[in-house]
Design a protein around this motif. Structure first.
Motif, PDB file in Angstrom:
ATOM      1  N   VAL A  95       0.838  -1.203   0.000  1.00  0.00           N
ATOM      2  CA  VAL A  95       0.000   0.000   0.000  1.00  0.00           C
ATOM      3  C   VAL A  95       0.871   1.250   0.000  1.00  0.00           C
ATOM      4  O   VAL A  95       0.593   2.227  -0.690  1.00  0.00           O
ATOM      5  N   ARG A  96       1.961   1.202   0.746  1.00  0.00           N
ATOM      6  CA  ARG A  96       2.870   2.344   0.828  1.00  0.00           C
ATOM      7  C   ARG A  96       3.420   2.696  -0.547  1.00  0.00           C
ATOM      8  O   ARG A  96       3.484   3.866  -0.926  1.00  0.00           O
ATOM      9  N   GLU A  97       3.825   1.685  -1.307  1.00  0.00           N
ATOM     10  CA  GLU A  97       4.358   1.919  -2.651  1.00  0.00           C
ATOM     11  C   GLU A  97       3.303   2.543  -3.558  1.00  0.00           C
ATOM     12  O   GLU A  97       3.603   3.441  -4.349  1.00  0.00           O
ATOM     13  N   ILE A  98       2.086   2.058  -3.459  1.00  0.00           N
ATOM     14  CA  ILE A  98       1.007   2.576  -4.300  1.00  0.00           C
ATOM     15  C   ILE A  98       0.729   4.036  -3.970  1.00  0.00           C
ATOM     16  O   ILE A  98       0.590   4.873  -4.870  1.00  0.00           O
ATOM     17  N   LEU A  99       0.670   4.372  -2.675  1.00  0.00           N
ATOM     18  CA  LEU A  99       0.405   5.759  -2.286  1.00  0.00           C
ATOM     19  C   LEU A  99       1.531   6.684  -2.728  1.00  0.00           C
ATOM     20  O   LEU A  99       1.274   7.806  -3.168  1.00  0.00           O
ATOM     21  N   VAL A 100       2.770   6.220  -2.626  1.00  0.00           N
ATOM     22  CA  VAL A 100       3.897   7.044  -3.087  1.00  0.00           C
ATOM     23  C   VAL A 100       3.763   7.309  -4.579  1.00  0.00           C
ATOM     24  O   VAL A 100       3.949   8.436  -5.048  1.00  0.00           O
ATOM     25  N   GLN A 101       3.416   6.288  -5.355  1.00  0.00           N
ATOM     26  CA  GLN A 101       3.274   6.458  -6.797  1.00  0.00           C
ATOM     27  C   GLN A 101       2.112   7.387  -7.156  1.00  0.00           C
ATOM     28  O   GLN A 101       2.216   8.211  -8.066  1.00  0.00           O
ATOM     29  N   ILE A 102       1.002   7.262  -6.449  1.00  0.00           N
ATOM     30  CA  ILE A 102      -0.181   8.070  -6.762  1.00  0.00           C
ATOM     31  C   ILE A 102       0.016   9.526  -6.366  1.00  0.00           C
ATOM     32  O   ILE A 102      -0.357  10.437  -7.099  1.00  0.00           O
ATOM     33  N   TRP A 103       0.609   9.762  -5.207  1.00  0.00           N
ATOM     34  CA  TRP A 103       0.676  11.122  -4.663  1.00  0.00           C
ATOM     35  C   TRP A 103       1.908  11.917  -5.073  1.00  0.00           C
ATOM     36  O   TRP A 103       1.999  13.105  -4.799  1.00  0.00           O
ATOM     37  N   THR A 104       2.862  11.285  -5.732  1.00  0.00           N
ATOM     38  CA  THR A 104       4.077  11.993  -6.129  1.00  0.00           C
ATOM     39  C   THR A 104       3.874  12.645  -7.492  1.00  0.00           C
ATOM     40  O   THR A 104       3.395  12.010  -8.419  1.00  0.00           O
ATOM     41  N   PRO A 105       4.253  13.924  -7.621  1.00  0.00           N
ATOM     42  CA  PRO A 105       4.138  14.589  -8.928  1.00  0.00           C
ATOM     43  C   PRO A 105       4.953  13.859  -9.989  1.00  0.00           C
ATOM     44  O   PRO A 105       6.015  13.295  -9.711  1.00  0.00           O
ATOM     45  N   ASP A 106       4.455  13.858 -11.217  1.00  0.00           N
ATOM     46  CA  ASP A 106       5.074  13.113 -12.310  1.00  0.00           C
ATOM     47  C   ASP A 106       6.547  13.457 -12.517  1.00  0.00           C
ATOM     48  O   ASP A 106       7.363  12.579 -12.764  1.00  0.00           O
ATOM     49  N   GLN A 107       6.902  14.722 -12.401  1.00  0.00           N
ATOM     50  CA  GLN A 107       8.261  15.149 -12.718  1.00  0.00           C
ATOM     51  C   GLN A 107       9.308  14.649 -11.725  1.00  0.00           C
ATOM     52  O   GLN A 107      10.500  14.665 -12.040  1.00  0.00           O
ATOM     53  N   VAL A 108       8.919  14.181 -10.538  1.00  0.00           N
ATOM     54  CA  VAL A 108       9.896  13.690  -9.562  1.00  0.00           C
ATOM     55  C   VAL A 108       9.613  12.254  -9.125  1.00  0.00           C
ATOM     56  O   VAL A 108      10.256  11.748  -8.210  1.00  0.00           O
ATOM     57  N   ARG A 109       8.698  11.581  -9.766  1.00  0.00           N
ATOM     58  CA  ARG A 109       8.291  10.241  -9.336  1.00  0.00           C
ATOM     59  C   ARG A 109       9.456   9.249  -9.320  1.00  0.00           C
ATOM     60  O   ARG A 109       9.601   8.470  -8.388  1.00  0.00           O
ATOM     61  N   GLY A 110      10.310   9.265 -10.315  1.00  0.00           N
ATOM     62  CA  GLY A 110      11.439   8.332 -10.359  1.00  0.00           C
ATOM     63  C   GLY A 110      12.416   8.558  -9.220  1.00  0.00           C
ATOM     64  O   GLY A 110      12.865   7.606  -8.574  1.00  0.00           O
ATOM     65  N   ARG A 111      12.733   9.811  -8.961  1.00  0.00           N
ATOM     66  CA  ARG A 111      13.659  10.122  -7.874  1.00  0.00           C
ATOM     67  C   ARG A 111      13.075   9.749  -6.521  1.00  0.00           C
ATOM     68  O   ARG A 111      13.754   9.181  -5.670  1.00  0.00           O
ATOM     69  N   VAL A 112      11.803  10.075  -6.319  1.00  0.00           N
ATOM     70  CA  VAL A 112      11.146   9.743  -5.049  1.00  0.00           C
ATOM     71  C   VAL A 112      11.091   8.234  -4.864  1.00  0.00           C
ATOM     72  O   VAL A 112      11.349   7.716  -3.774  1.00  0.00           O
ATOM     73  N   ASN A 113      10.782   7.505  -5.917  1.00  0.00           N
ATOM     74  CA  ASN A 113      10.722   6.051  -5.835  1.00  0.00           C
ATOM     75  C   ASN A 113      12.098   5.464  -5.512  1.00  0.00           C
ATOM     76  O   ASN A 113      12.212   4.523  -4.717  1.00  0.00           O
ATOM     77  N   ALA A 114      13.159   6.017  -6.088  1.00  0.00           N
ATOM     78  CA  ALA A 114      14.513   5.527  -5.814  1.00  0.00           C
ATOM     79  C   ALA A 114      14.896   5.760  -4.355  1.00  0.00           C
ATOM     80  O   ALA A 114      15.401   4.851  -3.686  1.00  0.00           O
ATOM     81  N   VAL A 115      14.644   6.945  -3.849  1.00  0.00           N
ATOM     82  CA  VAL A 115      14.965   7.256  -2.453  1.00  0.00           C
ATOM     83  C   VAL A 115      14.122   6.394  -1.514  1.00  0.00           C
ATOM     84  O   VAL A 115      14.627   5.858  -0.525  1.00  0.00           O
ATOM     85  N   ASN A 116      12.848   6.230  -1.826  1.00  0.00           N
ATOM     86  CA  ASN A 116      11.971   5.396  -1.012  1.00  0.00           C
ATOM     87  C   ASN A 116      12.490   3.960  -0.960  1.00  0.00           C
ATOM     88  O   ASN A 116      12.525   3.338   0.104  1.00  0.00           O
ATOM     89  N   SER A 117      12.916   3.436  -2.091  1.00  0.00           N
ATOM     90  CA  SER A 117      13.437   2.063  -2.135  1.00  0.00           C
ATOM     91  C   SER A 117      14.686   1.909  -1.283  1.00  0.00           C
ATOM     92  O   SER A 117      14.846   0.908  -0.577  1.00  0.00           O
TER      93      SER A 117
END
Length: 87
Positions: free
Chosen positions: A4-26
């Motif tokens: 659920v955490r991964e899904i919320l991060v993907q949904i709520w993160t703006p498109d222009q920074v989604r990759g960076r946010v996903n990398a840091v989250n991982s």
């Protein structure tokens, strides 16, 4: 099945920074698992495995309760509305 955490991060993160946010989250999720296992191992070696498991369970319930109290908007995370949190 995705967390659920991964899904919320993907949904709520703006498109222009989604990759960076996903990398840091991982990185943080992976590191927290390793640190947690190390801490639990040291505690079990010093205090015993039964006490460590009981104390960890009590701490988890306590943190969840404290988080629910301190951050009441998190309790509404299941209501995604349009996919972005309300501000």
């Amino acid at each position: 099945m995705r967390d659920v955490r991964e899904i919320l991060v993907q949904i709520w993160t703006p498109d222009q920074v989604r990759g960076r946010v996903n990398a840091v989250n991982s990185i943080f999720v992976g590191a927290s698992n390793e640190l947690g296992e190390t801490r639990a191992g040291f505690m079990a070696a010093v205090l015993g495995p039964v006490f460590t498991v009981v104390a960890g369970g009590i701490a988890a319930v306590g943190v969840a309760g404290l988080s629910a109290f301190l951050f009441p908007k998190l309790r509404d995370a299941r209501k995604l509305h349009d996919g972005r949190p309300e501000h």
